[in-house]
Each structure stands twice: as structure tokens, then as C-alpha cells.
Design a protein around this motif. Structure first.
Motif, PDB file in Angstrom:
ATOM      1  N   LEU A  25       0.789  -1.121   0.218  1.00  0.00           N
ATOM      2  CA  LEU A  25      -0.014   0.030  -0.043  1.00  0.00           C
ATOM      3  C   LEU A  25       0.974   1.410  -0.014  1.00  0.00           C
ATOM      4  CD1 LEU A  25      -2.833  -1.140   2.357  1.00  0.00           C
ATOM      5  CD2 LEU A  25      -3.157  -0.387   0.095  1.00  0.00           C
ATOM      6  N   HIS A  26       2.144   1.181   0.563  1.00  0.00           N
ATOM      7  CA  HIS A  26       2.762   2.292   0.818  1.00  0.00           C
ATOM      8  C   HIS A  26       3.291   2.674  -0.670  1.00  0.00           C
ATOM      9  CE1 HIS A  26       5.969   5.281   2.174  1.00  0.00           C
ATOM     10  NE2 HIS A  26       6.642   4.581   1.243  1.00  0.00           N
ATOM     11  N   THR A  27       3.927   1.638  -1.239  1.00  0.00           N
ATOM     12  CA  THR A  27       4.469   1.551  -2.790  1.00  0.00           C
ATOM     13  C   THR A  27       3.453   2.355  -3.527  1.00  0.00           C
ATOM     14  OG1 THR A  27       5.722  -0.418  -2.003  1.00  0.00           O
ATOM     15  CG2 THR A  27       5.436   0.506  -4.530  1.00  0.00           C
ATOM     16  N   LEU A  28       2.057   1.734  -3.649  1.00  0.00           N
ATOM     17  CA  LEU A  28       1.155   2.096  -4.519  1.00  0.00           C
ATOM     18  C   LEU A  28       0.900   3.539  -4.175  1.00  0.00           C
ATOM     19  CD1 LEU A  28      -0.751   1.546  -6.622  1.00  0.00           C
ATOM     20  CD2 LEU A  28      -2.395   0.643  -4.872  1.00  0.00           C
ATOM     21  N   ARG A  29       0.681   4.258  -2.960  1.00  0.00           N
ATOM     22  CA  ARG A  29       0.150   5.410  -2.681  1.00  0.00           C
ATOM     23  C   ARG A  29       1.490   6.507  -3.115  1.00  0.00           C
ATOM     24  NH1 ARG A  29      -1.667   2.871   2.956  1.00  0.00           N
ATOM     25  NH2 ARG A  29      -3.867   2.961   2.735  1.00  0.00           N
ATOM     26  N   ALA A  30       2.662   6.002  -2.446  1.00  0.00           N
ATOM     27  CA  ALA A  30       3.877   6.912  -2.906  1.00  0.00           C
ATOM     28  C   ALA A  30       3.980   6.965  -4.676  1.00  0.00           C
ATOM     29  CB  ALA A  30       5.152   6.241  -2.509  1.00  0.00           C
ATOM     30  N   ALA A  31       3.748   5.938  -5.277  1.00  0.00           N
ATOM     31  CA  ALA A  31       3.781   5.993  -6.667  1.00  0.00           C
ATOM     32  C   ALA A  31       2.747   6.952  -7.396  1.00  0.00           C
ATOM     33  CB  ALA A  31       3.797   4.666  -7.448  1.00  0.00           C
ATOM     34  N   ALA A  32       1.675   6.941  -6.553  1.00  0.00           N
ATOM     35  CA  ALA A  32       0.496   7.916  -7.046  1.00  0.00           C
ATOM     36  C   ALA A  32       0.846   9.294  -6.835  1.00  0.00           C
ATOM     37  CB  ALA A  32      -0.871   7.453  -6.431  1.00  0.00           C
ATOM     38  N   ALA A  33       1.338   9.467  -5.632  1.00  0.00           N
ATOM     39  CA  ALA A  33       1.642  10.850  -5.252  1.00  0.00           C
ATOM     40  C   ALA A  33       2.787  11.370  -6.214  1.00  0.00           C
ATOM     41  CB  ALA A  33       2.330  10.873  -3.738  1.00  0.00           C
ATOM     42  N   GLU A  34       3.776  10.507  -6.474  1.00  0.00           N
ATOM     43  CA  GLU A  34       4.800  11.007  -7.364  1.00  0.00           C
ATOM     44  C   GLU A  34       4.382  11.406  -8.660  1.00  0.00           C
ATOM     45  OE1 GLU A  34       9.192   9.362  -9.059  1.00  0.00           O
ATOM     46  OE2 GLU A  34       7.988   8.238  -7.642  1.00  0.00           O
ATOM     47  N   ARG A  35       3.542  10.759  -9.290  1.00  0.00           N
ATOM     48  CA  ARG A  35       2.941  10.973 -10.916  1.00  0.00           C
ATOM     49  C   ARG A  35       1.785  12.117 -10.486  1.00  0.00           C
ATOM     50  NH1 ARG A  35       2.591   5.501 -13.580  1.00  0.00           N
ATOM     51  NH2 ARG A  35       0.478   6.530 -14.415  1.00  0.00           N
ATOM     52  N   GLY A  36       1.263  12.313  -9.449  1.00  0.00           N
ATOM     53  CA  GLY A  36       0.175  13.329  -9.459  1.00  0.00           C
ATOM     54  C   GLY A  36      -0.844  12.566  -9.592  1.00  0.00           C
ATOM     55  N   GLN A  37      -1.153  11.308  -9.548  1.00  0.00           N
ATOM     56  CA  GLN A  37      -2.304  10.698  -9.973  1.00  0.00           C
ATOM     57  C   GLN A  37      -3.221  10.316  -8.900  1.00  0.00           C
ATOM     58  OE1 GLN A  37      -1.695   7.476 -12.591  1.00  0.00           O
ATOM     59  NE2 GLN A  37      -3.627   6.464 -12.177  1.00  0.00           N
ATOM     60  N   ASP A  38      -4.526  10.778  -9.193  1.00  0.00           N
ATOM     61  CA  ASP A  38      -5.528  10.337  -7.901  1.00  0.00           C
ATOM     62  C   ASP A  38      -5.769   8.883  -7.997  1.00  0.00           C
ATOM     63  OD1 ASP A  38      -7.349  11.043  -6.295  1.00  0.00           O
ATOM     64  OD2 ASP A  38      -8.944  11.202  -7.482  1.00  0.00           O
ATOM     65  N   LEU A  39      -5.948   8.765  -6.550  1.00  0.00           N
ATOM     66  CA  LEU A  39      -6.026   7.158  -6.481  1.00  0.00           C
ATOM     67  C   LEU A  39      -7.149   6.967  -5.486  1.00  0.00           C
ATOM     68  CD1 LEU A  39      -4.905   4.340  -6.739  1.00  0.00           C
ATOM     69  CD2 LEU A  39      -3.073   4.955  -4.705  1.00  0.00           C
ATOM     70  N   LEU A  40      -7.992   5.815  -5.644  1.00  0.00           N
ATOM     71  CA  LEU A  40      -8.842   5.450  -5.059  1.00  0.00           C
ATOM     72  C   LEU A  40      -8.700   3.895  -4.396  1.00  0.00           C
ATOM     73  CD1 LEU A  40     -12.182   7.114  -6.049  1.00  0.00           C
ATOM     74  CD2 LEU A  40     -11.196   7.818  -4.003  1.00  0.00           C
ATOM     75  N   ILE A  41      -8.859   3.670  -3.184  1.00  0.00           N
ATOM     76  CA  ILE A  41      -8.412   2.387  -2.542  1.00  0.00           C
ATOM     77  C   ILE A  41     -10.116   1.651  -1.893  1.00  0.00           C
ATOM     78  CG2 ILE A  41      -7.090   0.701  -1.447  1.00  0.00           C
ATOM     79  CD1 ILE A  41      -4.834   2.265  -1.927  1.00  0.00           C
ATOM     80  N   ASP A  42     -10.334   0.752  -2.411  1.00  0.00           N
ATOM     81  CA  ASP A  42     -11.515   0.081  -1.512  1.00  0.00           C
ATOM     82  C   ASP A  42     -10.761  -1.143  -0.839  1.00  0.00           C
ATOM     83  OD1 ASP A  42     -13.802  -1.097  -0.772  1.00  0.00           O
ATOM     84  OD2 ASP A  42     -14.631  -1.490  -2.751  1.00  0.00           O
ATOM     85  N   HIS A  43     -10.812  -0.904   0.460  1.00  0.00           N
ATOM     86  CA  HIS A  43     -10.287  -1.724   1.546  1.00  0.00           C
ATOM     87  C   HIS A  43     -11.229  -2.890   1.712  1.00  0.00           C
ATOM     88  CE1 HIS A  43      -6.290   0.336   2.148  1.00  0.00           C
ATOM     89  NE2 HIS A  43      -7.107   1.457   1.842  1.00  0.00           N
ATOM     90  N   ARG A  44     -10.655  -3.927   1.668  1.00  0.00           N
ATOM     91  CA  ARG A  44     -11.448  -5.247   2.384  1.00  0.00           C
ATOM     92  C   ARG A  44     -10.456  -6.131   3.294  1.00  0.00           C
ATOM     93  NH1 ARG A  44     -15.037  -6.299  -2.104  1.00  0.00           N
ATOM     94  NH2 ARG A  44     -15.495  -4.235  -2.945  1.00  0.00           N
ATOM     95  N   ALA A  45     -11.111  -6.509   4.166  1.00  0.00           N
ATOM     96  CA  ALA A  45     -10.381  -6.976   5.538  1.00  0.00           C
ATOM     97  C   ALA A  45     -10.238  -8.444   5.055  1.00  0.00           C
ATOM     98  CB  ALA A  45     -11.218  -7.152   6.649  1.00  0.00           C
ATOM     99  N   PHE A  46      -8.906  -8.804   5.292  1.00  0.00           N
ATOM    100  CA  PHE A  46      -8.423 -10.328   5.351  1.00  0.00           C
ATOM    101  C   PHE A  46      -7.921 -10.504   6.868  1.00  0.00           C
ATOM    102  CE2 PHE A  46      -5.749 -13.806   4.724  1.00  0.00           C
ATOM    103  CZ  PHE A  46      -6.212 -14.504   3.535  1.00  0.00           C
TER     104      PHE A  46
END
Length: 228
Positions: A25-46
Motif C-alpha cells: 500500500l505504501h508503494t502504491l500510494r507513493a507512486a501515485a503521489a509522485e505521478r500526481g495521479q488520483d488514487l482510490l482504494i477500496d479496502h477489504r479485510a483479510f
């Protein structure tokens, strides 16, 4: 900045107490922030503690934190530095709060993801007991898109608990392989993307994790899919 609609979000099955999920999740969020790309994550519990019928296993989580944190120091993780008795034995209240925050009156997907990120940082980086109701609400207060008062009301009425248990039952099926497992509506799916790791032996007998490789480029590829 590109805008990701609700239909283009990433669904992530995970446990907040899973370091591998928190790395992804950190990798994905950081990559989106670096690109300036909006990102929505739908969290499901495991919920690993429900699968494994045991509390959060510090003797497993802590070595994973050390191995991952050493390879990716930008995470800011550290070994537990709080009072030993404050180490969270359960992640269910935190996961329930993330589900409750999905309510548009509380925060929607954006607020839910902000709270998830705050909870993970508090646990891995600040040694906070995120099992405690007041700690969860204090973190919610700092989330831009979360209405902490509405979240408190929702949690008082048990919001999020039914969702966590329902998702646990779904996760017992063949489609969800573990924490983390990512999906998009166009058919992408990946279990623990980018990470190759092994254990030197059974952790119950002193085995330790070894991170053989971590390739973060998967996040860029996923974001490219969402931007189409």
C-alpha cells in the motif's frame, strides 16, 4: 492531474497488521503521489487473527518489520518501542473503523484510505496501540477527508463489524489468496506484488523471514492501467 472514478479504484484485501500489505500500500500510494495521479482504494479485510485463531503474532510481525524496514527505509518503520503490554493483540477494531469510514457521511473511499494509512503509520512507525478506540479516533481527527465525530457515532452502533466478518467469509473462498491481494475491475489481480521472500524455517521454531527481492515497478504498471 488525472482523476480516477469509482469504477477505476483498486480493491485491496489485507490485514492492517500484515507488514507485506502495508509495504504494498505504501508503494502504491507513493507512486501515485509522485505521478500526481488520483488514487482510490477500496479496502477489504483479510483478518489474519480470524483465519489463524490467534492474536497478532509479534514474534512473526516484528522480524518482518525489521527485514522490510531495512530494505525500504523510506517507510520509517521501527521495532515496537512502546510499553510491551500495549502491543495490539487485535487489529479488528482498526479494520472495522476503516470499513465504517467508507460511509459517505464519514469519509467515503478517500477517507477510508486516509484512515487506513494513518493507522498503519501509527502502528509501524509510532508504536501506537491501534486496537484502542480513542487512538483510532485521534488518528481520524487528523485525516482530511474523515469526519471523526461521524465515525465515532458509527462505531458506537457497531458499524464496520458486519462488513469485516462478511469479508472474512468471502476471503475463505478460492479467489483471495492472502494479505495483500489487489484487484481492479479490468481483470488485474496480484497477490503480494513485487515481493519475493522466504522463511529460513518455521517461525514457530525460530525461523526468520528473508526478503530476496522487491521490485516496486508493479505500482507504476498498475497506475498506468487505471489512467487509461
Amino acid at each position: 492531474m488525472s482523476t480516477v472514478g469509482e469504477s477505476a479504484h483498486v480493491t485491496v484485501w489485507s490485514d492492517i497488521g500484515c507488514p507485506w500489505a502495508s509495504l504494498a500500500l505504501h508503494t502504491l500510494r507513493a507512486a501515485a503521489a509522485e505521478r500526481g495521479q488520483d488514487l482510490l482504494i477500496d479496502h477489504r479485510a483479510f483478518p489474519l487473527e480470524l483465519f489463524n485463531r490467534q492474536p497478532t503474532p509479534k514474534y512473526i510481525v516484528e522480524p518482518e518489520v525489521i527485514v522490510i524496514g531495512a530494505r525500504r527505509p523510506e517507510l520509517g518503520w521501527r521495532v515496537w518501542s512502546g510499553v510491551e503490554s500495549d502491543y495490539p493483540s487485535t487489529m479488528l477494531p482498526a479494520m472495522e473503523a476503516v470499513q465504517a469510514a467508507k460511509d459517505p457521511a464519514v469519509g467515503g473511499l478517500r477517507g477510508s484510505d486516509e484512515l487506513d494509512a494513518a493507522l498503519r503509520h501509527a502502528f509501524y512507525g509510532e508504536s501506537k496501540c491501534i486496537s484502542v478506540h480513542s487512538v483510532i479516533l485521534d488518528l481520524a481527527e487528523k485525516c482530511e477527508h474523515v469526519d471523526a465525530e461521524e465515525l465515532a457515532k458509527a462505531l458506537e452502533h457497531g458499524a464496520g463489524r458486519t462488513e469485516v466478518y462478511a469479508q472474512w467469509h468471502v476471503a475463505q473462498g478460492p479467489d483471495i489468496q492472502g494479505s495483500p491481494h489487489l484487484f481492479t475491475s479490468d481483470g488485474y489481480e496480484s497477490h503480494n506484488p513485487g515481493a519475493t521472500f522466504t522463511w529460513t524455517g518455521d517461525p514457530n521454531e525460530g525461523g526468520l523471514p528473508r526478503l530476496d527481492d522487491y521490485d516496486p515497478s508493479w505500482a507504476q504498471e498498475l497506475l498506468d492501467r487505471l489512467a487509461r
